[in-house]
Design an enzyme around this catalytic site. Structure first.
Site, PDB file in Angstrom:
ATOM      1  N   LYS A   1       4.623  14.353  18.857  1.00  0.00           N
ATOM      2  CA  LYS A   1       5.368  13.112  18.730  1.00  0.00           C
ATOM      3  C   LYS A   1       4.895  12.085  19.766  1.00  0.00           C
ATOM      4  O   LYS A   1       3.748  11.701  19.764  1.00  0.00           O
ATOM      5  CB  LYS A   1       6.862  13.430  18.825  1.00  0.00           C
TER       6      LYS A   1
ATOM      7  N   ARG B   1      -8.050  32.047  24.291  1.00  0.00           N
ATOM      8  CA  ARG B   1      -6.602  32.217  24.063  1.00  0.00           C
ATOM      9  C   ARG B   1      -5.894  32.289  25.416  1.00  0.00           C
ATOM     10  O   ARG B   1      -4.838  31.713  25.619  1.00  0.00           O
ATOM     11  CB  ARG B   1      -6.311  33.466  23.219  1.00  0.00           C
TER      12      ARG B   1
ATOM     13  N   ASP C   1      14.944  20.277  25.022  1.00  0.00           N
ATOM     14  CA  ASP C   1      13.911  19.704  24.149  1.00  0.00           C
ATOM     15  C   ASP C   1      13.899  18.196  24.422  1.00  0.00           C
ATOM     16  O   ASP C   1      14.825  17.478  24.042  1.00  0.00           O
ATOM     17  CB  ASP C   1      14.264  20.022  22.690  1.00  0.00           C
TER      18      ASP C   1
ATOM     19  N   TYR D   1      16.593  19.501  15.464  1.00  0.00           N
ATOM     20  CA  TYR D   1      15.527  19.469  14.459  1.00  0.00           C
ATOM     21  C   TYR D   1      15.701  20.647  13.492  1.00  0.00           C
ATOM     22  O   TYR D   1      15.903  21.783  13.939  1.00  0.00           O
ATOM     23  CB  TYR D   1      14.163  19.505  15.158  1.00  0.00           C
TER      24      TYR D   1
HETATM   25  O1  P1T Z   1       6.516  19.909  14.511  1.00  0.00           O
HETATM   26  P1  P1T Z   1       6.359  20.628  15.813  1.00  0.00           P
HETATM   27  O2  P1T Z   1       5.305  20.092  16.700  1.00  0.00           O
HETATM   28  O3  P1T Z   1       6.289  22.115  15.631  1.00  0.00           O
HETATM   29  O4  P1T Z   1       7.716  20.350  16.663  1.00  0.00           O
HETATM   30  C1  P1T Z   1       8.973  20.787  16.254  1.00  0.00           C
HETATM   31  C2  P1T Z   1      10.035  19.885  16.797  1.00  0.00           C
HETATM   32  C3  P1T Z   1      10.768  20.281  17.896  1.00  0.00           C
HETATM   33  N1  P1T Z   1      11.733  19.497  18.439  1.00  0.00           N
HETATM   34  C4  P1T Z   1      12.012  18.279  17.924  1.00  0.00           C
HETATM   35  C5  P1T Z   1      13.086  17.450  18.546  1.00  0.00           C
HETATM   36  C6  P1T Z   1      11.303  17.816  16.818  1.00  0.00           C
HETATM   37  O5  P1T Z   1      11.611  16.604  16.338  1.00  0.00           O
HETATM   38  C7  P1T Z   1      10.300  18.633  16.220  1.00  0.00           C
HETATM   39  C8  P1T Z   1       9.548  18.205  15.014  1.00  0.00           C
HETATM   40  N2  P1T Z   1      10.186  17.186  14.275  1.00  0.00           N
HETATM   41  C9  P1T Z   1       9.714  16.640  13.118  1.00  0.00           C
HETATM   42  C10 P1T Z   1       8.583  17.010  12.506  1.00  0.00           C
HETATM   43  C11 P1T Z   1      10.572  15.569  12.573  1.00  0.00           C
HETATM   44  O6  P1T Z   1      10.109  14.763  11.722  1.00  0.00           O
HETATM   45  O7  P1T Z   1      11.723  15.479  12.997  1.00  0.00           O
END
Ligand code: P1T
Length: 379
Positions: free
Chosen positions: A195, A46, A170, A98
């Site tokens: 992503k 961790r 972000d 998001y």
């Molecule tokens: O899904 P995660 O890895 O926890 O990430 C969250 C997140 C944060 N910031 C942006 C700009 C994002 O697009 C996302 C996650 N978005 C999707 C799952 C989506 O389909 O838009």
């Protein structure tokens, strides 16, 4: 080192044990000690793991930062940033973002006494109206999910510096291939590694990159104390993804442009949101802070026809109807019922997330197949 070399070599070196060129997957929770505290740099996974460390160094390198931190998801990374704050503190956030980020802010951290102001930041000066002595953080998503608004990072950083508040960006939609927020004055850059950085829709992960050592130490403390880390197997996959980021992004941008232009020419399509259009309200900012315009494109149907939008996403064959984005394969989403369903209807409609909005993550397939797929689905 230039970007395309950094994705392959940045922050990376052959493994010290046997010279493995790719970091081995250190699938271990703990590490032998010769005497209490006598270890080789790792005590418990961790707190740190060599495969995760290799990834964190690579992430720092591609974002032109000094310190990288990898988390179990993008939201876990955002969660760590907000945990820098105290009850009574205030955050000014992009209003189009998001849905999961909005939910984390509004349904979790609000309960702990943190106030969030959701603001349209296309004109950076608007941010200042919401800054007071309790403001500690400006949270920016650019381009925004799903409306593809572009926020001027440099202008926002100047406001953040003036008021001595942190600026976090972000950078999920743009990736460091297109823009590097730390170079533009941000304090923290955040990614949903799930992503484009991972790039193959095979992992869920988040990341933070910063320059300041003290800020890095505070975030590391939270990462270790809260424990939302990613595992070594996923760290390996993300490292492998990074190595082709620049090649994939180039194709995402080319295909994104072709899809956006096709949609804009279609009589059944109302609005197309893509920052590469000269008519995009912040095209000039996009052009100055991004190298190209990315592979995300959103659009609405003529007359905001919900049934038509649903029939399009159901009829697509090469595009898969699914949440998420940034993988090599093309995906289509219906934000109002999928990724942004956690935002109340009247709130999301204020930012343009209407019921006929479709969001495309344009992949790296053959352009002609993608256009033909849209053609047959729209009719
Ligand atoms: O899904 P995660 O890895 O926890 O990430 C969250 C997140 C944060 N910031 C942006 C700009 C994002 O697009 C996302 C996650 N978005 C999707 C799952 C989506 O389909 O838009």
């Amino acid at each position: 080192m230039k970007f395309n070399t950094k994705t392959i070599h940045g922050g990376q070196k052959p493994d010290p044990a046997y010279g493995a060129v790719m970091p081995p997957i250190y699938q271990t929770s703990t590490y032998a000690q010769s005497t209490p505290g006598g270890h080789k740099g790792f005590e418990y996974s961790r707190s740190g793991n060599p495969t995760r460390s290799a990834l964190e160094n690579a992430l720092a390198s591609i974002e032109n930062g000094n310190h990288g931190l990898a988390f179990g998801s993008g939201l876990a990374a955002i969660d760590a940033v907000i945990k820098l704050l105290e009850p009574g503190d205030e955050v000014v956030s992009t209003n189009d973002l998001y849905g999961g980020s909005y939910r984390l802010f509004n349904s979790i951290f609000k309960k702990f006494g943190i106030t969030f102001h959701f603001v349209g930041m296309e004109n950076a000066e608007a941010i200042e109206d919401y800054i007071n002595e309790n403001t500690k953080l400006i949270w920016v998503e650019t381009p925004t999910n799903p409306m593809m608004n572009v926020i001027d990072i440099k202008a926002t950083a100047a406001i953040a510096k003036k008021h001595k508040v942190l600026l976090a960006v972000d950078n999920t939609f743009a990736t460091p291939y297109l823009q590097q927020p730390l170079d533009l004055g941000a304090d923290i850059v955040m990614h949903s590694v799930t992503k484009y950085i991972g790039g193959h829709s095979d992992l869920v992960m988040g990341a933070l990159v910063v320059n300041d050592k003290e800020l890095a130490d505070r975030l590391y403390f939270i990462q270790n104390a809260s424990g939302a880390v990613c595992g070594p197997q996923d760290s390996f996959l993300a490292l492998r993804g990074i190595k082709t980021l620049h090649v994939r992004m180039q194709r995402h941008c080319e295909n994104g442009r072709a899809v956006a232009e096709y949609l804009a020419s279609h009589p059944d399509i109302q609005d197309v949101y893509w920052p590469g259009f000269e008519s995009h309200p912040n095209h000039a900012v996009a052009k100055s802070q991004m190298k190209d315009f990315g592979g995300m494109v959103s659009f609405t149907t003529k007359g905001n026809d919900y049934d038509k939008a649903i029939s399009i996403v159901e009829r697509l064959k090469v595009f898969t109807l699914a949440e998420s984005l940034g993988g090599v394969e093309s995906l289509a989403g219906h934000p109002a019922s999928m990724t942004h369903a956690s935002i109340p209807k009247e709130e999301r409609e204020k930012t343009g997330v209407v019921d006929s909005l479709i969001r495309l993550s344009v992949g790296i397939e053959d352009q002609e197949d993608l256009i033909n797929d849209l053609k047959q689905a729209i009719g």
